[in-house]
Each structure stands twice: as structure tokens, then as C-alpha cells.
Design an enzyme around this catalytic site. Structure first.
Site, PDB file in Angstrom:
ATOM      1  N   GLU A 143       0.835  -1.212   0.000  1.00  9.94           N
ATOM      2  CA  GLU A 143       0.000   0.000   0.000  1.00  9.94           C
ATOM      3  C   GLU A 143       0.869   1.262   0.000  1.00  9.94           C
ATOM      4  O   GLU A 143       2.081   1.187   0.232  1.00  9.94           O
ATOM      5  CB  GLU A 143      -0.910   0.016   1.230  1.00  9.94           C
ATOM      6  CG  GLU A 143      -0.144   0.133   2.551  1.00  9.94           C
ATOM      7  CD  GLU A 143      -0.990   0.703   3.693  1.00  9.94           C
ATOM      8  OE1 GLU A 143      -1.297   1.910   3.646  1.00  9.94           O
ATOM      9  OE2 GLU A 143      -1.325  -0.047   4.624  1.00  9.94           O
ATOM     10  N   LYS A 183      -5.161  -1.848  13.527  1.00 15.93           N
ATOM     11  CA  LYS A 183      -4.559  -0.698  14.207  1.00 15.93           C
ATOM     12  C   LYS A 183      -5.055  -0.625  15.647  1.00 15.93           C
ATOM     13  O   LYS A 183      -6.249  -0.747  15.911  1.00 15.93           O
ATOM     14  CB  LYS A 183      -4.919   0.581  13.442  1.00 15.93           C
ATOM     15  CG  LYS A 183      -4.413   0.522  12.009  1.00 15.93           C
ATOM     16  CD  LYS A 183      -4.060   1.878  11.464  1.00 15.93           C
ATOM     17  CE  LYS A 183      -2.966   1.738  10.449  1.00 15.93           C
ATOM     18  NZ  LYS A 183      -3.415   1.120   9.189  1.00 15.93           N
TER      19      LYS A 183
END
Ligand code: PSU
Ligand code: MN
Length: 300
Positions: free
Chosen positions: A24, A156
Site C-alpha cells: 500500500e 490498528k
């Protein structure tokens, strides 16, 4: 139609059926400062090549989706201050205005899927946010719809991890611990929450993913890898930083796409170099694990 553009390296690898690993660029454009961001991007690519696979870094350049980037492309994204964050719904917006963009997990998976690349390495996925009932990352529905093996250090740590794991179960995304029975917490090695299965080696991961897709299920397989021991952030330090960051976000009324970058930036400011070290360490480690699994998958 959003045009797909390939680098020569990636195009050749696809033609020759070499193992590929997608990467990414939101972490470059919205996560790390310059020049750490471009150094990290290149280091991840190098790790993948060293393991006998080919890196396919995804981003948006002048509105076009790019699969595989040269140094100039990476530099453009690493230095552009107007660069947007491209999740699944944002390709069209970028195309209409010919913008540059860093692709999130959802954005990257969408482009990789069009290119036929099914292994992807990232830091941590997005998920269900705390404090805001409807803030759920597009990463989750995209994982539900994309048959790829995604290597990450869990989700996360700023997120509601139990809710994120429940959602992954609802969406039929296997959560597979790599040599661990516990879901990692991104910078920290464990969230204390159980994974849904465990594998001990790269081949085990490849076999599990094949079996999943063999059932005709088009969802991703999440291979979760704890950050390396020497880089991981102690649990308590991370919790305290996350709590403070969440308070600051509420106070500043941060919403939408800005939430994740804001929280991660605050955590990074509060913990100083410690979270940066953890982030870089886990990103490189995930790239290596992904490359090794990609090599196994290509042989099955
Ligand atoms: N790393 C960062 N900042 C980010 C991201 C990664 O330092 O913003 C991206 C990831 O690519 C992830 C996305 O897929 O944030 C999740 O954001 P959202 O909750 O807006 O979907
Ligand atoms: Mn959101």
C-alpha cells in the site's frame, strides 16, 4: 473506467507467473514523514525481492491506478502535500480530478484484485473505531469481497479490537495467527484476544488460504504476525498513548478519513521514536513473511 498502469517489473512478473506481493501507499503519504516514508517503501520492496518475489506497490498517479512504482513515482507520492488518501470509493474522485493518491488497504486490495495479484503486506488493517458508532473502515467490507492473503500485525491499536474481530467473523474472513494464538495489537505483540486459527510456517499459511478459496469463498485470509520482539512497544505504553490520542481526536472533532492518520500521528508523537521503530520493524517483517508465503502459494 479508471485506467490501470503497470511498471515493467510487475508486468513481466505477471506474464512469467512469478510470485508477487502488493504493497500500500497510504502509509507513505499519510503515515510516515519524509524521507523515512520513501526509505521504508524501498526497503520493503528490497526485502520482497530478496525472498524471490516481486513487489507491486500500488498508488494513484495523476488519477490513474499504478501497479508497481519506480523511484520517481514513489518520490512524487512521498513529497506531494496535496496527495489524497484513496480508499475503495476514492479512485473515481482521483480519476475525475487527476489527483495523486496513497492507497489504503481497501484501495490497494481493489487495484491488486483487478491485476490478479493475491498476496498483500501491510502494517495493520483498519476496522471498527471506538467512540463513533458508524465509523467502520472500508477495509472490512473490502476484505469480505477480495480473495487475497493479507499479511499484517493485526488491526490498528487505535480501534475497537474486539468489535473488529467480531466483524471479521461476520464477514467470513479467517484470522490466522502466524506462530501465535493471540491477535497482535499492531505496535504491541498481543491484544490478549484469540485468533481463529494458527499456522506454524509459510507453507501452512499458503495451504490454508488455498483451502479457503477452494470452498468458493471470495473473502480475504488475514495472516496476523506479531511485531518483532526487539521492535514491539510495551503494552502499557501503547494503551496510554492510544487513550490520549482518542481524547485529542474528540476534542479536535476529527471525522471521516482524517481519523486514522490523526490518531496514529498522535500516538507517534506521544511515544516518540518507540512507535516509529515498531512501525518500521513490523512493516519490514510483514513484507518478508508475505514474500515467503507468496513463493509457497505460487508452487501449490
Ligand atoms: N497508515 C498510516 N495512516 C493511515 C493508514 C495507514 O499511518 O491512514 C491507512 C491504512 O492504509 C488503512 C487505513 O487501510 O488507514 C484505514 O483508514 P480508514 O479507517 O479511514 O479506512
Ligand atoms: Mn472512517
Amino acid at each position: 473506467m479508471v485506467d490501470l498502469h503497470y511498471s515493467e517489473e510487475v508486468w513481466t512478473a505477471i506474464e512469467e507467473k512469478q510470485p508477487l506481493v502488493g504493497l500500500e501507499t497510504a502509509v507513505i503519504t499519510h503515515g510516515l514523514p519524509y524521507p523515512t516514508n520513501i526509505e521504508l517503501a524501498q526497503a520493503m520492496e528490497e526485502v520482497i525481492r530478496k525472498e524471490g518475489a516481486v513487489p507491486a506497490t500500488v498508488g494513484v498517479l495523476g488519477g490513474k491506478a499504478q501497479i508497481g512504482m519506480n523511484k520517481e513515482d514513489l518520490l512524487l507520492l512521498a513529497q506531494d502535500r496535496e496527495v489524497i488518501k484513496v480508499s475503495r470509493r476514492d479512485f473515481s474522485r482521483a480519476a475525475a480530478k487527476k489527483l495523486n493518491g496513497g492507497t489504503t488497504v481497501a484501495g490497494t486490495l481493489t487495484a491488486l484484485n483487478k491485476a490478479g495479484i493475491n498476496v498483500f503486506a501491510t502494517g495493520g488493517i483498519g476496522g471498527v473505531h471506538r467512540n463513533a458508532p458508524y465509523d467502520v473502515s472500508a477495509d472490512l467490507p473490502t476484505l469480505a469481497q477480495t480473495p487475497a492473503l493479507v499479511v499484517c500485525a493485526g488491526a490498528k491499536s487505535i480501534l475497537d479490537l474486539p468489535a473488529t474481530l467480531e466483524m471479521l467473523e461476520t464477514l467470513s474472513v479467517p484470522v490466522v495467527g502466524f506462530q501465535t494464538s493471540l491477535f497482535p495489537a499492531f505496535y504491541a505483540r498481543s491484544s490478549g484476544l484469540p485468533v481463529n486459527s494458527q499456522v506454524e510456517d509459510f507453507e501452512g499459511a499458503a495451504v490454508l488460504a488455498k483451502a479457503h478459496w477452494g470452498m468458493g469463498i471470495n473473502s480475504a485470509v488475514l495472516l496476523v504476525v506479531p511485531p518483532p520482539l526487539n521492535d514491539a512497544l510495551p503494552d502499557r505504553q501503547m494503551q496510554e498513548a492510544v487513550d490520549q490520542a482518542l481524547k485529542d481526536a474528540l476534542e479536535h472533532k476529527i471525522t471521516g478519513q482524517e481519523v486514522t492518520p490523526f490518531l496514529l500521528k498522535r500516538v507517534s508523537e506521544i511515544t516518540g521514536k518507540a512507535s516509529l521503530k515498531a512501525n518500521l520493524g513490523l512493516l519490514l517483517n510483514n513484507a518478508q513473511v508475505a514474500a515467503r508465503v507468496a513463493v509457497k502459494l505460487a508452487k501449490l
